[in-house]
Design a protein around this motif. Sequence first.
Motif, PDB file in Angstrom:
ATOM      1  N   PHE A 129      79.067  50.486  49.308  1.00 59.96           N
ATOM      2  CA  PHE A 129      77.811  51.214  49.194  1.00 59.96           C
ATOM      3  C   PHE A 129      76.683  50.198  49.086  1.00 59.96           C
ATOM      4  O   PHE A 129      76.787  49.217  48.344  1.00 59.96           O
ATOM      5  CB  PHE A 129      77.816  52.136  47.969  1.00 59.96           C
ATOM      6  CG  PHE A 129      78.886  53.183  48.015  1.00 59.96           C
ATOM      7  CD1 PHE A 129      78.651  54.410  48.609  1.00 59.96           C
ATOM      8  CD2 PHE A 129      80.143  52.917  47.494  1.00 59.96           C
ATOM      9  CE1 PHE A 129      79.649  55.368  48.671  1.00 59.96           C
ATOM     10  CE2 PHE A 129      81.147  53.870  47.553  1.00 59.96           C
ATOM     11  CZ  PHE A 129      80.903  55.101  48.144  1.00 59.96           C
ATOM     12  N   VAL A 130      75.620  50.407  49.849  1.00 64.47           N
ATOM     13  CA  VAL A 130      74.544  49.420  49.948  1.00 64.47           C
ATOM     14  C   VAL A 130      73.256  49.963  49.333  1.00 64.47           C
ATOM     15  O   VAL A 130      72.773  51.031  49.710  1.00 64.47           O
ATOM     16  CB  VAL A 130      74.288  49.038  51.424  1.00 64.47           C
ATOM     17  CG1 VAL A 130      73.156  48.005  51.518  1.00 64.47           C
ATOM     18  CG2 VAL A 130      75.562  48.510  52.075  1.00 64.47           C
ATOM     19  N   ASN A 131      72.705  49.213  48.375  1.00 59.99           N
ATOM     20  CA  ASN A 131      71.379  49.533  47.840  1.00 59.99           C
ATOM     21  C   ASN A 131      70.328  48.988  48.797  1.00 59.99           C
ATOM     22  O   ASN A 131      70.406  47.828  49.198  1.00 59.99           O
ATOM     23  CB  ASN A 131      71.177  48.897  46.458  1.00 59.99           C
ATOM     24  CG  ASN A 131      72.168  49.396  45.425  1.00 59.99           C
ATOM     25  OD1 ASN A 131      72.680  50.509  45.529  1.00 59.99           O
ATOM     26  ND2 ASN A 131      72.424  48.579  44.412  1.00 59.99           N
ATOM     27  N   ARG A 132      69.371  49.793  49.151  1.00 62.19           N
ATOM     28  CA  ARG A 132      68.323  49.324  50.062  1.00 62.19           C
ATOM     29  C   ARG A 132      67.554  48.157  49.466  1.00 62.19           C
ATOM     30  O   ARG A 132      67.123  47.248  50.178  1.00 62.19           O
ATOM     31  CB  ARG A 132      67.359  50.472  50.385  1.00 62.19           C
ATOM     32  CG  ARG A 132      67.989  51.594  51.216  1.00 62.19           C
ATOM     33  CD  ARG A 132      66.960  52.648  51.568  1.00 62.19           C
ATOM     34  NE  ARG A 132      67.536  53.718  52.384  1.00 62.19           N
ATOM     35  CZ  ARG A 132      66.865  54.769  52.824  1.00 62.19           C
ATOM     36  NH1 ARG A 132      65.564  54.891  52.526  1.00 62.19           N
ATOM     37  NH2 ARG A 132      67.463  55.685  53.554  1.00 62.19           N
ATOM     38  N   GLU A 133      67.348  48.199  48.157  1.00 62.80           N
ATOM     39  CA  GLU A 133      66.668  47.122  47.452  1.00 62.80           C
ATOM     40  C   GLU A 133      67.527  46.672  46.280  1.00 62.80           C
ATOM     41  O   GLU A 133      68.395  47.407  45.820  1.00 62.80           O
ATOM     42  CB  GLU A 133      65.292  47.589  46.940  1.00 62.80           C
ATOM     43  CG  GLU A 133      64.335  48.008  48.039  1.00 62.80           C
ATOM     44  CD  GLU A 133      63.005  48.489  47.487  1.00 62.80           C
ATOM     45  OE1 GLU A 133      62.898  48.636  46.247  1.00 62.80           O
ATOM     46  OE2 GLU A 133      62.075  48.700  48.276  1.00 62.80           O
ATOM     47  N   ASN A 134      67.283  45.466  45.804  1.00 64.78           N
ATOM     48  CA  ASN A 134      68.003  44.951  44.644  1.00 64.78           C
ATOM     49  C   ASN A 134      67.540  45.692  43.397  1.00 64.78           C
ATOM     50  O   ASN A 134      66.362  45.656  43.038  1.00 64.78           O
ATOM     51  CB  ASN A 134      67.730  43.449  44.504  1.00 64.78           C
ATOM     52  CG  ASN A 134      68.500  42.831  43.359  1.00 64.78           C
ATOM     53  OD1 ASN A 134      68.114  42.956  42.204  1.00 64.78           O
ATOM     54  ND2 ASN A 134      69.597  42.167  43.674  1.00 64.78           N
ATOM     55  N   ILE A 135      68.483  46.359  42.723  1.00 69.75           N
ATOM     56  CA  ILE A 135      68.132  47.148  41.538  1.00 69.75           C
ATOM     57  C   ILE A 135      68.737  46.566  40.262  1.00 69.75           C
ATOM     58  O   ILE A 135      68.538  47.102  39.172  1.00 69.75           O
ATOM     59  CB  ILE A 135      68.567  48.619  41.693  1.00 69.75           C
ATOM     60  CG1 ILE A 135      70.084  48.728  41.864  1.00 69.75           C
ATOM     61  CG2 ILE A 135      67.839  49.274  42.859  1.00 69.75           C
ATOM     62  CD1 ILE A 135      70.595  50.169  41.900  1.00 69.75           C
ATOM     63  N   GLY A 136      69.485  45.466  40.382  1.00 73.01           N
ATOM     64  CA  GLY A 136      70.051  44.815  39.214  1.00 73.01           C
ATOM     65  C   GLY A 136      71.461  45.285  38.903  1.00 73.01           C
ATOM     66  O   GLY A 136      71.907  46.344  39.350  1.00 73.01           O
ATOM     67  N   LEU A 137      72.149  44.492  38.085  1.00 72.93           N
ATOM     68  CA  LEU A 137      73.560  44.759  37.802  1.00 72.93           C
ATOM     69  C   LEU A 137      73.769  46.060  37.038  1.00 72.93           C
ATOM     70  O   LEU A 137      74.649  46.848  37.377  1.00 72.93           O
ATOM     71  CB  LEU A 137      74.160  43.590  37.010  1.00 72.93           C
ATOM     72  CG  LEU A 137      75.633  43.720  36.642  1.00 72.93           C
ATOM     73  CD1 LEU A 137      76.508  43.842  37.880  1.00 72.93           C
ATOM     74  CD2 LEU A 137      76.087  42.540  35.785  1.00 72.93           C
ATOM     75  N   GLY A 138      72.970  46.293  36.003  1.00 72.15           N
ATOM     76  CA  GLY A 138      73.168  47.488  35.185  1.00 72.15           C
ATOM     77  C   GLY A 138      73.104  48.771  35.985  1.00 72.15           C
ATOM     78  O   GLY A 138      73.995  49.628  35.887  1.00 72.15           O
TER      79      GLY A 138
END
Length: 262
Positions: free
Chosen positions: A57-66
């Motif tokens: 699954f790919v996040n469009r932007e970096n949202i952090g580990l948590g």
Amino acid sequence: MSFYKKDNSDYLEQAFYSLQGQTLPADEIILIQDGQVGADLENIVKKWSQRLPIRLFVNRENIGLGMSLKKGLELCSYEFVARMDSDDICHPERFEHQYNFLKSHPEIAVVGSWIAEFSETIEKISNYRKLPSDSEELFFFAKKRCPLNHPTVMYRKSDINKVGSYFNFRFQQDYHLWGRLLNSGFRIANIPKSLVYMRVDERLFNRRGGIRYFQIETQVQKTFLDIGFINKLEFIRNYIIRGCIRLIPNSLRKNFYETFLR
């Protein structure tokens, strides 16, 4: 498992190798790509998606580990969920040990293990990160220090969700979760064996210092105080000790970790 653009593709491949070699293989591997990554990482994921039950699954932007872990946990199909970092190596019997432990201890919500630290190869261990194993001892231990090595844990998804899963506390999302879990009456444990090999270098200790790190730690301690997990004296103690550790030079912090926390 979550990974992002700064991760090392060789280390990620070694992590996948260790998953392939488990005596109790995972039924699925939820892999969160946190933002855009380079072709080297993409190629490793494509290669191993043919060998392992990876669901990417790919996040469009970096949202952090948590937040990536919170999303990943929601996507997990099973009740027993293991955590792992993208540059660590699992002992071949890790999942088997932890699965059997949770099956035979229905009162335990999370089980972790010790960590064997290395810088070059797992044949050259530099240190062991050991933690108490008894759940009663861990409850009081957690009022001072993080009671679980995050990349080693296996937990019951339903129990984690009951306390709200992960929050967005950079560097501290796991400790924040364990404190809320314990304060809600759940129990945790550690298997007194090194079931995960973790890479360490100067950057590890550098990341655990500085004003920003201390500010986030203080926010977590304030949360613990507000919910009644620690009292005012425990808050003051933790604030002073953690402030000293975070604000000293990196070389001294490294010596402190290796002398007192290993």
